[in-house]
Write a protein that holds these residues in place. Sequence first.
Motif, PDB file in Angstrom:
ATOM      1  N   GLY A 167      44.918  49.991  30.675  1.00  0.00           N
ATOM      2  CA  GLY A 167      44.292  49.785  32.131  1.00  0.00           C
ATOM      3  C   GLY A 167      43.877  48.616  32.070  1.00  0.00           C
ATOM      4  O   GLY A 167      43.260  47.917  31.033  1.00  0.00           O
ATOM      5  N   LEU A 168      43.819  48.175  34.143  1.00  0.00           N
ATOM      6  CA  LEU A 168      43.596  46.928  33.609  1.00  0.00           C
ATOM      7  C   LEU A 168      42.366  47.232  35.006  1.00  0.00           C
ATOM      8  O   LEU A 168      42.699  47.371  35.999  1.00  0.00           O
ATOM      9  CB  LEU A 168      44.977  45.770  34.992  1.00  0.00           C
ATOM     10  N   LEU A 169      41.350  45.770  35.173  1.00  0.00           N
ATOM     11  CA  LEU A 169      40.702  45.794  35.770  1.00  0.00           C
ATOM     12  C   LEU A 169      40.665  45.328  37.490  1.00  0.00           C
ATOM     13  O   LEU A 169      41.334  44.273  37.281  1.00  0.00           O
ATOM     14  CB  LEU A 169      39.360  44.970  35.630  1.00  0.00           C
ATOM     15  N   MET A 170      41.008  45.627  38.696  1.00  0.00           N
ATOM     16  CA  MET A 170      42.021  45.466  39.485  1.00  0.00           C
ATOM     17  C   MET A 170      40.556  45.933  40.716  1.00  0.00           C
ATOM     18  O   MET A 170      40.131  47.516  40.716  1.00  0.00           O
ATOM     19  CB  MET A 170      43.009  45.622  39.316  1.00  0.00           C
ATOM     20  N   ASP A 171      40.349  44.796  41.545  1.00  0.00           N
ATOM     21  CA  ASP A 171      39.484  44.873  42.736  1.00  0.00           C
ATOM     22  C   ASP A 171      38.593  46.171  42.091  1.00  0.00           C
ATOM     23  O   ASP A 171      37.369  47.309  43.351  1.00  0.00           O
ATOM     24  CB  ASP A 171      39.961  45.817  43.774  1.00  0.00           C
TER      25      ASP A 171
END
Length: 380
Positions: free
Chosen positions: A99-103
């Motif tokens: 999981g990657l935090l984007m926007d």
Amino acid sequence: MAKNDIKISANVVNTVRPTVAGAKERPGWHALRTIVARITTPLLPDDYLKLVNPLWSARELRGKVVDVRQETEDSATLVIKPGWGFSFDYHPGQYIGIGLLMDGRWRWRSYSLTSSPVESHSDHTITITVKAMREGFLSTHLVGGVAPGTIVRLAAPQGEFVMPDPAPGKVLFLTAGSGITPVMSMLRTLARRDQITDIVHLHSAPTEADVIFADELAQLAKDHPSYQLRVRATRTDGRLDLAKLDDEVADWRTREAWACGPEAMLHDAEREFEAAGLGVRLHLERFAASRAAVDGTGGSVTFERSGKTVVADAATSLMEAGEQAGVRMPFGCRMGICQSCVVSLLDGHARDLRTGEEREPGSRVQTCISAAAGDCVLDI
């Protein structure tokens, strides 16, 4: 390779891990994590742990990207150092969720591990190799935009597409494109365990420049004469015709086979092995759930215990609908395999996106591959 690059993101404050990674393998660590969680209530344990190390978390498994290595023009390998609680006792061929935090949102995908557990045990890192997909927002970012030092969330390794130990005496690998990724973990592990036996590997890519791990594969073939690598450039030579597998590997019927790549290739492999009565010898890895044609208009989805309702069309999975509404949806593989996302259907009907079959009230549905077939109510 992404298991299903069509997956929707999970809300940053509503992402739920299906299991605590490493809880069974390391009960001591899990017990300590539980104690920390209790003694810091009502404050979150992470409020304390992150001050010491950003990879420590009492609620979730984290990792840090320590390196990004370009493999081809549109693929890259991410070297990740997992944090507290990760077990390196995974099996070659398994995948992890990242999981990657984007926007402001956590976007999740599953990718095959390309590292060997033998190496991971020694250097405490894992690798995934990602191919940027035209329709894949996250894969494109991972290949071209993620920077070393980025903190990611991880899910525990899982999957049944694995290589046993010891390896079979005669092996056939059928791979295409980024389908090489889980097999790369197998090959690296076999090499480090000195178990390169009689292996024939048929790999396809549009051009030779598109072959991921090309140099390493060539060196492996040079170092191990019993490993036969045959690369097919489909743009000039055409697609491999598995109906003529006898011409490529005369003794394929005597080999244990692992196949990973586009759905058409996997379908052809299944057909040939089943026709020969050897289906049990073929191991397949699919990166996305096959979906039936969209039928119907969807409906309103009510999440009973969460007290939320959202309108979803017939192509939107119940999991995606819940995440869009901010509901804490359980998940694992997000492609209809692991059963981590199953919840009860209290009212209304849901449709299986793969088969088109409708589920009745009172049944349990896999939310990642089911959609609303009219208004429905879920017990979550």
